[in-house]
Motif scaffolding. Structure first.
Motif, PDB file in Angstrom:
ATOM      1  N   ARG A   5      11.674   2.156   9.407  1.00 53.37           N
ATOM      2  CA  ARG A   5      11.248   1.891   8.024  1.00 53.37           C
ATOM      3  C   ARG A   5      10.162   0.837   8.022  1.00 53.37           C
ATOM      4  O   ARG A   5      10.302  -0.214   8.670  1.00 53.37           O
ATOM      5  CB  ARG A   5      12.479   1.395   7.259  1.00 53.37           C
ATOM      6  CG  ARG A   5      12.329   1.332   5.758  1.00 53.37           C
ATOM      7  CD  ARG A   5      12.268   2.717   5.156  1.00 53.37           C
ATOM      8  NE  ARG A   5      12.467   2.635   3.713  1.00 53.37           N
ATOM      9  CZ  ARG A   5      11.495   2.348   2.839  1.00 53.37           C
ATOM     10  NH1 ARG A   5      10.274   2.102   3.256  1.00 53.37           N
ATOM     11  NH2 ARG A   5      11.772   2.299   1.547  1.00 53.37           N
ATOM     12  N   PHE A   6       9.068   1.113   7.283  1.00 54.37           N
ATOM     13  CA  PHE A   6       7.959   0.164   7.170  1.00 54.37           C
ATOM     14  C   PHE A   6       7.507   0.027   5.727  1.00 54.37           C
ATOM     15  O   PHE A   6       7.614   0.975   4.943  1.00 54.37           O
ATOM     16  CB  PHE A   6       6.739   0.659   7.963  1.00 54.37           C
ATOM     17  CG  PHE A   6       6.884   0.610   9.456  1.00 54.37           C
ATOM     18  CD1 PHE A   6       6.930  -0.610  10.125  1.00 54.37           C
ATOM     19  CD2 PHE A   6       6.951   1.776  10.202  1.00 54.37           C
ATOM     20  CE1 PHE A   6       7.039  -0.652  11.511  1.00 54.37           C
ATOM     21  CE2 PHE A   6       7.068   1.742  11.585  1.00 54.37           C
ATOM     22  CZ  PHE A   6       7.112   0.521  12.241  1.00 54.37           C
ATOM     23  N   VAL A   7       6.954  -1.142   5.415  1.00 55.64           N
ATOM     24  CA  VAL A   7       6.244  -1.329   4.155  1.00 55.64           C
ATOM     25  C   VAL A   7       4.857  -1.852   4.525  1.00 55.64           C
ATOM     26  O   VAL A   7       4.731  -2.862   5.224  1.00 55.64           O
ATOM     27  CB  VAL A   7       6.984  -2.319   3.227  1.00 55.64           C
ATOM     28  CG1 VAL A   7       6.263  -2.396   1.886  1.00 55.64           C
ATOM     29  CG2 VAL A   7       8.439  -1.896   3.021  1.00 55.64           C
ATOM     30  N   LEU A   8       3.813  -1.088   4.099  1.00 56.22           N
ATOM     31  CA  LEU A   8       2.445  -1.410   4.519  1.00 56.22           C
ATOM     32  C   LEU A   8       1.780  -2.339   3.508  1.00 56.22           C
ATOM     33  O   LEU A   8       1.764  -2.045   2.300  1.00 56.22           O
ATOM     34  CB  LEU A   8       1.611  -0.122   4.652  1.00 56.22           C
ATOM     35  CG  LEU A   8       1.824   0.713   5.923  1.00 56.22           C
ATOM     36  CD1 LEU A   8       3.245   1.205   6.065  1.00 56.22           C
ATOM     37  CD2 LEU A   8       0.858   1.891   5.954  1.00 56.22           C
ATOM     38  N   ILE A  41       0.851  -1.193   0.000  1.00 50.13           N
ATOM     39  CA  ILE A  41       0.000   0.000   0.000  1.00 50.13           C
ATOM     40  C   ILE A  41       0.886   1.243   0.000  1.00 50.13           C
ATOM     41  O   ILE A  41       0.642   2.203  -0.728  1.00 50.13           O
ATOM     42  CB  ILE A  41      -0.916   0.020   1.246  1.00 50.13           C
ATOM     43  CG1 ILE A  41      -1.806  -1.227   1.292  1.00 50.13           C
ATOM     44  CG2 ILE A  41      -1.764   1.289   1.274  1.00 50.13           C
ATOM     45  CD1 ILE A  41      -2.573  -1.401   2.610  1.00 50.13           C
ATOM     46  N   LEU A  42       1.927   1.209   0.789  1.00 52.83           N
ATOM     47  CA  LEU A  42       2.822   2.355   0.964  1.00 52.83           C
ATOM     48  C   LEU A  42       4.153   1.883   1.512  1.00 52.83           C
ATOM     49  O   LEU A  42       4.231   0.842   2.158  1.00 52.83           O
ATOM     50  CB  LEU A  42       2.245   3.310   2.017  1.00 52.83           C
ATOM     51  CG  LEU A  42       1.335   4.463   1.626  1.00 52.83           C
ATOM     52  CD1 LEU A  42       0.784   5.096   2.902  1.00 52.83           C
ATOM     53  CD2 LEU A  42       2.083   5.504   0.810  1.00 52.83           C
ATOM     54  N   SER A  43       5.158   2.703   1.286  1.00 45.43           N
ATOM     55  CA  SER A  43       6.483   2.441   1.812  1.00 45.43           C
ATOM     56  C   SER A  43       6.893   3.700   2.573  1.00 45.43           C
ATOM     57  O   SER A  43       6.935   4.787   2.001  1.00 45.43           O
ATOM     58  CB  SER A  43       7.393   2.168   0.600  1.00 45.43           C
ATOM     59  OG  SER A  43       8.666   1.788   0.986  1.00 45.43           O
ATOM     60  N   THR A  44       7.104   3.570   3.882  1.00 46.85           N
ATOM     61  CA  THR A  44       7.237   4.772   4.717  1.00 46.85           C
ATOM     62  C   THR A  44       8.412   4.687   5.701  1.00 46.85           C
ATOM     63  O   THR A  44       8.970   3.612   5.930  1.00 46.85           O
ATOM     64  CB  THR A  44       5.975   4.983   5.598  1.00 46.85           C
ATOM     65  OG1 THR A  44       5.921   3.937   6.562  1.00 46.85           O
ATOM     66  CG2 THR A  44       4.706   4.994   4.783  1.00 46.85           C
ATOM     67  N   GLY A  49      10.880  -2.657   7.665  1.00 50.12           N
ATOM     68  CA  GLY A  49      11.728  -2.613   6.466  1.00 50.12           C
ATOM     69  C   GLY A  49      13.022  -3.400   6.613  1.00 50.12           C
ATOM     70  O   GLY A  49      13.597  -3.837   5.616  1.00 50.12           O
ATOM     71  N   ALA A  50      13.466  -3.601   7.859  1.00 53.83           N
ATOM     72  CA  ALA A  50      14.728  -4.313   8.083  1.00 53.83           C
ATOM     73  C   ALA A  50      14.657  -5.771   7.623  1.00 53.83           C
ATOM     74  O   ALA A  50      15.689  -6.435   7.509  1.00 53.83           O
ATOM     75  CB  ALA A  50      15.108  -4.245   9.560  1.00 53.83           C
TER      76      ALA A  50
END
Ligand SMILES: [Zn+2]
Ligand SMILES: [Zn+2]
Length: 177
Positions: A54-57, A20-23, A109-110
């Motif tokens: 870091r996150f990827v949703l 959905i998003l990369s934040t 994200g890691a």
């Protein structure tokens, strides 16, 4: 389809479709949780030098635990918190953040190998950035969560028929504070 794993490889997630998003999240809760997680034995850094996580949703129905679910444990900053962060206890790698009433998971994200992360879309809650940190202007840096953040989440939810899929494979608890 993307497979991501904890640092030691015993926990694997399969992610299907596009995120959905990369934040990067600068909120104080993520920073506080990072302090707890980074103090665990063998843990790697959770926040970067900007204080960002870091996150990827991904949609909840597009995240599957492929193996190692027995190592997963949830952590809440307070007993009353509806937000939980799930960690792989085999190697103390944070796996995902779950606003339990939400329809998405924010995968840390890691878990992605070097260079494989989906391109950053935006930073969120930059009002909590640590004092003295200057954020690069490569992506939008909204103070809280901006319109495009919610718009992308709501579009994804509409595609899911406004349902929150059950998500019940995390059985453990991590009581560190
Ligand atoms: Zn592990
Ligand atoms: Zn956060």
């Amino acid at each position: 389809m993307t497979d991501v794993t904890c640092a030691c490889g015993q926990v694997a997630l399969t992610l299907s479709g596009k995120p959905i998003l990369s934040t990067e999240c600068l909120c104080s809760d993520c920073q506080q949780a990072a302090v707890v997680f980074q103090a665990l034995p063998g843990a790697r850094a959770v926040v970067d030098d900007k204080g960002a996580t870091r996150f990827v949703l991904y949609r909840k129905d597009r995240v599957r635990c492929e193996r190692g679910q027995e190592f997963l444990a949830e952590h809440r900053l307070t007993d009353a918190s509806t937000t939980r962060r799930v960690i792989a206890t085999c190697c103390n790698t944070p796996i995902f953040l779950d606003f339990t009433q939400g329809h998405w998971l924010s995968v840390y994200g890691a878990l992605w190998p070097e260079g494989a992360l989906p391109k950053l879309d935006l930073r969120t809650v930059t009002k909590h950035a640590p004092a003295g940190v200057v954020l690069p202007d490569d992506v939008p840096n909204p103070k809280t969560h901006n319109f495009s953040f919610f718009a992308r989440l709501i579009l994804a939810w509409a595609a899911m028929g406004f349902r929150v899929p059950p998500h019940d494979y995390v059985k453990g608890k991590l009581n560190a504070r």
